[in-house]
Scaffold this active site. Structure first.
Site, PDB file in Angstrom:
ATOM      1  N   ASN A   1     -35.086  29.047   0.894  1.00  0.00           N
ATOM      2  CA  ASN A   1     -34.302  27.898   0.603  1.00  0.00           C
ATOM      3  C   ASN A   1     -33.930  27.723  -0.942  1.00  0.00           C
ATOM      4  O   ASN A   1     -33.482  27.056  -1.559  1.00  0.00           O
ATOM      5  CB  ASN A   1     -34.657  26.328   0.766  1.00  0.00           C
ATOM      6  CG  ASN A   1     -36.075  26.033   0.378  1.00  0.00           C
ATOM      7  OD1 ASN A   1     -36.489  26.745  -0.406  1.00  0.00           O
ATOM      8  ND2 ASN A   1     -36.377  24.913   0.469  1.00  0.00           N
TER       9      ASN A   1
ATOM     10  N   ILE B   1     -34.096  33.274  14.724  1.00  0.00           N
ATOM     11  CA  ILE B   1     -33.594  34.677  14.300  1.00  0.00           C
ATOM     12  C   ILE B   1     -33.354  35.354  15.711  1.00  0.00           C
ATOM     13  O   ILE B   1     -33.787  35.285  16.406  1.00  0.00           O
ATOM     14  CB  ILE B   1     -34.970  35.305  13.698  1.00  0.00           C
ATOM     15  CG1 ILE B   1     -35.566  34.412  12.604  1.00  0.00           C
ATOM     16  CG2 ILE B   1     -34.470  36.639  13.399  1.00  0.00           C
ATOM     17  CD1 ILE B   1     -34.540  34.449  11.164  1.00  0.00           C
TER      18      ILE B   1
ATOM     19  N   ASN C   1     -42.729  25.405  12.553  1.00  0.00           N
ATOM     20  CA  ASN C   1     -41.513  25.928  12.760  1.00  0.00           C
ATOM     21  C   ASN C   1     -41.686  27.407  13.071  1.00  0.00           C
ATOM     22  O   ASN C   1     -41.311  28.038  13.867  1.00  0.00           O
ATOM     23  CB  ASN C   1     -40.204  25.514  11.978  1.00  0.00           C
ATOM     24  CG  ASN C   1     -39.972  24.078  12.219  1.00  0.00           C
ATOM     25  OD1 ASN C   1     -40.237  23.520  13.311  1.00  0.00           O
ATOM     26  ND2 ASN C   1     -39.432  23.496  11.116  1.00  0.00           N
TER      27      ASN C   1
ATOM     28  N   TYR D   1     -50.702  19.847  -2.554  1.00  0.00           N
ATOM     29  CA  TYR D   1     -50.718  21.370  -2.211  1.00  0.00           C
ATOM     30  C   TYR D   1     -52.054  22.058  -1.523  1.00  0.00           C
ATOM     31  O   TYR D   1     -51.944  22.401  -0.560  1.00  0.00           O
ATOM     32  CB  TYR D   1     -50.845  22.144  -3.545  1.00  0.00           C
ATOM     33  CG  TYR D   1     -50.762  23.866  -3.534  1.00  0.00           C
ATOM     34  CD1 TYR D   1     -49.602  24.364  -2.889  1.00  0.00           C
ATOM     35  CD2 TYR D   1     -51.740  24.590  -3.979  1.00  0.00           C
ATOM     36  CE1 TYR D   1     -49.499  25.859  -2.767  1.00  0.00           C
ATOM     37  CE2 TYR D   1     -51.728  25.986  -3.821  1.00  0.00           C
ATOM     38  CZ  TYR D   1     -50.461  26.539  -3.235  1.00  0.00           C
ATOM     39  OH  TYR D   1     -50.597  27.885  -3.378  1.00  0.00           O
TER      40      TYR D   1
ATOM     41  N   LYS E   1     -51.939  23.023   2.751  1.00  0.00           N
ATOM     42  CA  LYS E   1     -52.624  24.403   3.008  1.00  0.00           C
ATOM     43  C   LYS E   1     -53.715  24.343   3.886  1.00  0.00           C
ATOM     44  O   LYS E   1     -53.783  25.174   4.913  1.00  0.00           O
ATOM     45  CB  LYS E   1     -53.007  25.313   2.137  1.00  0.00           C
ATOM     46  CG  LYS E   1     -51.712  25.733   0.990  1.00  0.00           C
ATOM     47  CD  LYS E   1     -50.912  26.829   1.504  1.00  0.00           C
ATOM     48  CE  LYS E   1     -49.855  27.338   0.595  1.00  0.00           C
ATOM     49  NZ  LYS E   1     -49.135  28.600   1.245  1.00  0.00           N
TER      50      LYS E   1
ATOM     51  N   TYR F   1     -52.424  27.163  17.041  1.00  0.00           N
ATOM     52  CA  TYR F   1     -51.519  28.095  17.903  1.00  0.00           C
ATOM     53  C   TYR F   1     -52.423  29.282  18.247  1.00  0.00           C
ATOM     54  O   TYR F   1     -52.015  29.691  19.435  1.00  0.00           O
ATOM     55  CB  TYR F   1     -50.481  28.410  17.005  1.00  0.00           C
ATOM     56  CG  TYR F   1     -49.317  27.525  16.996  1.00  0.00           C
ATOM     57  CD1 TYR F   1     -49.481  26.123  16.635  1.00  0.00           C
ATOM     58  CD2 TYR F   1     -48.070  27.590  17.815  1.00  0.00           C
ATOM     59  CE1 TYR F   1     -48.258  25.150  16.669  1.00  0.00           C
ATOM     60  CE2 TYR F   1     -47.103  26.766  18.078  1.00  0.00           C
ATOM     61  CZ  TYR F   1     -47.175  25.439  17.549  1.00  0.00           C
ATOM     62  OH  TYR F   1     -46.162  24.577  17.619  1.00  0.00           O
TER      63      TYR F   1
HETATM   64  N1  LIG Z   1     -48.915  33.272  -6.941  1.00  0.00           N
HETATM   65  C1  LIG Z   1     -50.248  32.994  -6.662  1.00  0.00           C
HETATM   66  O1  LIG Z   1     -51.263  33.137  -7.533  1.00  0.00           O
HETATM   67  C2  LIG Z   1     -50.584  32.186  -5.407  1.00  0.00           C
HETATM   68  C3  LIG Z   1     -51.871  31.957  -5.064  1.00  0.00           C
HETATM   69  C4  LIG Z   1     -52.331  31.355  -4.070  1.00  0.00           C
HETATM   70  C5  LIG Z   1     -51.510  31.037  -2.790  1.00  0.00           C
HETATM   71  N2  LIG Z   1     -50.221  31.427  -3.206  1.00  0.00           N
HETATM   72  C6  LIG Z   1     -49.210  31.487  -1.798  1.00  0.00           C
HETATM   73  O2  LIG Z   1     -48.280  32.494  -1.747  1.00  0.00           O
HETATM   74  C7  LIG Z   1     -47.121  32.107  -1.484  1.00  0.00           C
HETATM   75  C8  LIG Z   1     -45.961  32.364  -2.437  1.00  0.00           C
HETATM   76  O3  LIG Z   1     -46.356  32.039  -3.668  1.00  0.00           O
HETATM   77  P1  LIG Z   1     -45.518  32.585  -4.932  1.00  0.00           P
HETATM   78  O4  LIG Z   1     -46.380  32.822  -6.061  1.00  0.00           O
HETATM   79  O5  LIG Z   1     -44.834  33.954  -4.694  1.00  0.00           O
HETATM   80  O6  LIG Z   1     -44.380  31.309  -5.233  1.00  0.00           O
HETATM   81  P2  LIG Z   1     -42.733  31.474  -5.276  1.00  0.00           P
HETATM   82  O7  LIG Z   1     -42.615  29.769  -5.808  1.00  0.00           O
HETATM   83  O8  LIG Z   1     -42.653  32.335  -6.219  1.00  0.00           O
HETATM   84  O9  LIG Z   1     -42.380  31.672  -4.120  1.00  0.00           O
HETATM   85  C9  LIG Z   1     -42.263  30.706  -2.955  1.00  0.00           C
HETATM   86  C10 LIG Z   1     -40.991  30.984  -2.046  1.00  0.00           C
HETATM   87  O10 LIG Z   1     -40.925  30.031  -1.319  1.00  0.00           O
HETATM   88  C11 LIG Z   1     -39.480  29.410  -1.230  1.00  0.00           C
HETATM   89  N3  LIG Z   1     -39.621  28.121  -0.415  1.00  0.00           N
HETATM   90  C12 LIG Z   1     -40.359  27.018  -0.869  1.00  0.00           C
HETATM   91  N4  LIG Z   1     -40.217  26.040  -0.010  1.00  0.00           N
HETATM   92  C13 LIG Z   1     -39.438  26.365   0.968  1.00  0.00           C
HETATM   93  C14 LIG Z   1     -39.153  25.831   2.213  1.00  0.00           C
HETATM   94  N5  LIG Z   1     -39.467  24.682   2.616  1.00  0.00           N
HETATM   95  N6  LIG Z   1     -38.037  26.599   3.019  1.00  0.00           N
HETATM   96  C15 LIG Z   1     -37.859  28.082   2.698  1.00  0.00           C
HETATM   97  N7  LIG Z   1     -38.326  28.607   1.606  1.00  0.00           N
HETATM   98  C16 LIG Z   1     -39.118  27.809   0.715  1.00  0.00           C
HETATM   99  C17 LIG Z   1     -39.315  29.300  -2.334  1.00  0.00           C
HETATM  100  O11 LIG Z   1     -37.837  29.240  -2.764  1.00  0.00           O
HETATM  101  C18 LIG Z   1     -39.877  30.546  -2.952  1.00  0.00           C
HETATM  102  O12 LIG Z   1     -38.861  31.536  -2.900  1.00  0.00           O
HETATM  103  C19 LIG Z   1     -47.088  30.559  -1.379  1.00  0.00           C
HETATM  104  O13 LIG Z   1     -47.232  30.061   0.039  1.00  0.00           O
HETATM  105  C20 LIG Z   1     -48.219  30.197  -2.125  1.00  0.00           C
HETATM  106  O14 LIG Z   1     -48.963  28.811  -1.707  1.00  0.00           O
HETATM  107  C21 LIG Z   1     -49.906  32.127  -4.197  1.00  0.00           C
END
Ligand SMILES: NC(=O)c1ccc[n+]([C@@H]2O[C@H](COP(=O)([O-])OP(=O)(O)OC[C@H]3O[C@@H](n4cnc5c(N)ncnc54)[C@H](O)[C@@H]3O)[C@@H](O)[C@H]2O)c1
Length: 310
Positions: free
Chosen positions: A32, A63, A99, A145, A149, A159
């Protein structure tokens, strides 16, 4: 292989999509654009095996056609987002997870949840193995957050146990690399940007708090290894190499050739002082090991940010 990647326009998601396409997979990205950007996928315009569906995963995800893998990375994830988007984060972790699990159930697809080291909160055990249950403050500034998670993991296991969905969970520790958001607020993009702009590098606290930083290419290899493994229980993915925030500031300054000074500010509430994964499980069961050194990863990140800023 046809995969649905939720969060495809984000930092990690876009690298994951690149790797899947290199492997010959077909990928449907769902995003989004809350914190992600079309720019992260601009190089894939017209790619015959990729398309992006602009959608919130908090609405049912439909999808057309067969789907083999569903990966849930859709969540705002940086500390600056915890105060800007707490409700959106909780929704993505709870309703969004449900979802995407429903999509996986309907398609008979395997599901992977991108969880986080934040499920350990401010840990009282070092390093953290997967069976450590954490020290989380649900009402604190990071509660949205951490608890989203934790709930996402519980949904995933529900699930798995009762709805016949094959599920995988990875707990990602600090990851860095090209395409991190410029205003991400996390330590690597902060230092890199400040160094390249010749601004003072801001260290919170006295800089003795440590971070363990995984380069995004290594993380993507770990995600795919976990996805294709037979193990439903969580895997930590990150690096075991710890560096203090002050050492990191000095290293970024040195690698960038910057003359910025280092300044100190008060530590924000809830900022973890120390977090480091125990990677024994991933090493033993996935044969996975991070390979890119911090110096090399920082060089590649600096190159990316130089091109973004120029
Ligand atoms: N970067 C890190 O160090 C890190 C560490 C731990 C966990 N994570 C997890 O990895 C995943 C990706 O993180 P990232 O660093 O790439 O963050 P990011 O913010 O760059 O990417 C998250 C993406 O999800 C999309 N998004 C958010 N809410 C949404 C929704 N309701 N519907 C559709 N799209 C949605 C955002 O637009 C974005 O493109 C996340 O779930 C995050 O919790 C990342």
């Amino acid at each position: 292989m046809r995969a649905v990647v939720a969060g495809a326009a984000g930092f990690i998601g876009s690298h994951l999509v690149d790797r899947m396409l290199e492997m010959g997979w077909e990928v449907v990205g769902v995003d989004n654009l809350l914190t992600g950007s079309r720019a992260n996928l601009a190089h894939l315009a017209g790619h015959p095996r990729f398309r992006l569906v602009e959608q919130d995963v908090c609405r049912p995800v439909e999808i057309l056609g067969p789907v083999d893998r569903v990966l849930h990375l859709a969540s705002a994830a940086s500390p600056v987002d915890f105060s800007r988007f707490p409700v959106e984060i909780l929704m993505a972790g709870t309703v969004g997870t449900r979802n995407l699990l429903e999509l996986a159930a309907a398609k008979g697809a395997r599901f992977l949840l991108a969880s986080t080291s934040e499920v350990y909160g401010d840990p009282l055990v070092h390093p953290q193995p997967e069976d450590y249950r954490g020290n989380v403050d649900p009402t604190g500034p990071r509660g949205c957050y951490d608890e989203a998670k934790r709930c996402a993991e519980a949904f995933t296991m529900a699930y798995h146990r009762t709805r016949g969905v094959e599920t995988r969970i990875v707990r990602i520790f600090n990851t860095y690399g090209p395409r991190t958001r410029v205003d991400d607020g996390r330590v690597v993009p902060n230092f890199v940007l400040q160094a390249l702009r010749q601004q003072p590098l801001t260290v919170y606290g006295d800089g003795s708090q440590t971070r363990s930083l995984c380069y995004v290419d290594d993380l993507v290899s770990g995600l795919l290894a976990a996805l294709e493994s037979p193990e439903p229980m969580p895997f930590n993915l990150g690096t075991e190499q710890e560096i203090t925030v002050l050492e990191l500031a000095r290293l970024v300054r040195q690698l960038s050739g910057s003359t910025s000074e280092i300044t100190f500010r008060p530590l924000p509430p809830g900022d973890p002082l120390r977090r480091r994964p125990d990677l024994s499980r991933a090493r033993t069961l996935l044969g996975w090991e991070p390979r890119v050194s911090l110096q090399e990863g920082l060089r590649r990140t600096l190159d990316h940010f130089r091109s973004v800023l120029s």
